[in-house]
Design an enzyme around this catalytic site. Sequence first.
Site, mmCIF file in Angstrom:
data_model
loop_
_atom_site.group_PDB
_atom_site.id
_atom_site.type_symbol
_atom_site.label_atom_id
_atom_site.label_comp_id
_atom_site.label_asym_id
_atom_site.label_seq_id
_atom_site.Cartn_x
_atom_site.Cartn_y
_atom_site.Cartn_z
ATOM 1 N N LYS A 135 0.842 -1.203 0.000
ATOM 2 C CA LYS A 135 0.000 0.000 0.000
ATOM 3 C C LYS A 135 0.873 1.247 0.000
ATOM 4 C CE LYS A 135 -3.803 -2.438 2.253
ATOM 5 N NZ LYS A 135 -4.445 -2.831 3.499
ATOM 6 N N GLN B 238 -4.189 -1.535 9.739
ATOM 7 C CA GLN B 238 -4.217 -2.867 9.137
ATOM 8 C C GLN B 238 -4.838 -3.878 10.118
ATOM 9 O OE1 GLN B 238 -3.252 -3.661 5.901
ATOM 10 N NE2 GLN B 238 -4.111 -5.663 6.345
ATOM 11 N N ASP C 249 -10.898 3.119 4.443
ATOM 12 C CA ASP C 249 -11.364 1.734 4.308
ATOM 13 C C ASP C 249 -12.893 1.687 4.227
ATOM 14 O OD1 ASP C 249 -9.336 -0.148 4.093
ATOM 15 O OD2 ASP C 249 -8.957 -0.219 6.250
#
Length: 297
Positions: A52, A96, A119
């Site tokens: 990422k 994460q 997200d």
Amino acid sequence: MTTIIDGNAVAEEIRDGLADAIDALDEAGVKPGLATVLMSDDPASETYVSMKQRDCEEVGIEAFDYELDPETPADELYSLVDDLNDDDEVHGILVQMPVPDHVDDRTVLRRIDPAKDVDGFHPENVGRLVAGDARFKPCTPHGVQKLLAAADVETEGADVVVVGRSDIVGKPMANLLIQKAEGGNATVTVCHSRTDDLAAKTREADIVVAAAGVPELVTGDMLSEGVVVIDVGVNRVDADNEKGYELVGDVEFDSAKEKASAITPVPGGVGPMTRAMLLWNTVKAAAEAEGVDVDLP
Ligand code: NAD
């Protein structure tokens, strides 16, 4: 002839489109920033986060990298999130998952400023998505929507079976597909681990989105002729190679390909799209936070 839907190529197009938006932000003196927080020594999580960050650097998004020892008290993670919420250079925050057991993941997700929740997992953003007023669409289902559009697959009026009901893939996927909006207007059946006869459902589908985390769960005999198959699954299975494993999807590719009019491979299908849509959400977050108009691809 079965079309193999090339996720790498579609993701590349998205990144090219984002480059224009990032140029527009640059002209306005804005550099989009994404903070990633890793609190795990799981190799897969480490790989995801480093990919990422690399993706960000390649398109001109500033990547802020935070790593916490998995033993760190939960409060330290929560206060890091608070600091990132207050940091004007950070437009998107990604913690994460999974986090260690002593951290409450729901508290983490609720702590992130919804305007920086790239997200799309904060309850406010989930609610907005369900209500048809999405701020951030979760990256994987959004990527699937873009893939279907790029492959000219009409969702309007289609019977879609989503296999899986997780908060990060199955549920938001189903919610996006039923919206009265472009890329929606489908009739959606959501299947899960308690579904009685999965094959009976998938055989009725025009489009199957498989997100169960079960290697090769969906086989050709469970599909009808001409179906479009989107395989979200990424599963490590033992293999006699240097790594000792290989990645397979939730669909048995060879038998499904015999039935499908279009199908995504694993790898090279949904995975690259998930990564591209994270960049997309970060650029959107930056543009909205800074009040700059940009065209998003
Ligand atoms: P999850 O474990 O949270 O959810 C799996 C879902 O599948 C559950 O709702 C469960 O009820 C359902 N399920 C399990 N077994 C089933 C069965 N036999 N029949 C029908 N339904 C069944 O998983 P997730 O986070 O939603 O991820 C699903 C898969 O997608 C995993 O392989 C994951 O690695 C992969 N994934 C890929 C990407 C990507 O970018 N390509 C992103 C996220 C997840």
